[in-house]
Design a protein around this motif. Structure first.
Motif: not given
Length: 98
Positions: A8-19, A49-58
């Motif tokens: 996410i630390n990019s110069n271009k936009p990064v779309v994150v889909d939490f699903f 980003v699968d919220v069930d597999k990555n609860p800390s990110a969610a």
């Protein structure tokens, strides 16, 4: 493999889909995101980003409903919306951050 923070630390936009796999509207977002990606090419990144597999990110981004889309620029969230977002709307938002 790059970490979430690196991605996410990019110069271009990064779309994150939490699903979630069980989420109906999330399945609706999949072809929309593919359409956006094919239109914008490499000018923006799209990460799922699968919220069930990555609860800390969610938890870190206080995701309470899925799908939630967050656009990051230089590692900071610049736009956020929950629910299904139409391709045209998403493209116009991303273009503001190019």
């Amino acid at each position: 493999m790059a970490t979430f923070k690196e991605l996410i630390n990019s110069n271009k936009p990064v779309v994150v889909d939490f699903f979630a796999e069980w989420c109906g509207p999330c399945k609706t977002m999949k072809p929309i995101l593919e359409n956006v990606k094919s239109d914008l090419g490499d000018s923006a990144s799209i990460i799922k980003v699968d919220v069930d597999k990555n609860p800390s990110a969610a938890q870190a981004y206080k995701i309470q409903g899925v799908p939630t889309l967050i656009i990051f620029k230089h590692g900071k969230p610049v736009w956020r919306q929950s629910g299904v977002v139409q391709a045209d709307q998403l493209k116009s938002v991303i273009k503001k951050y190019l």
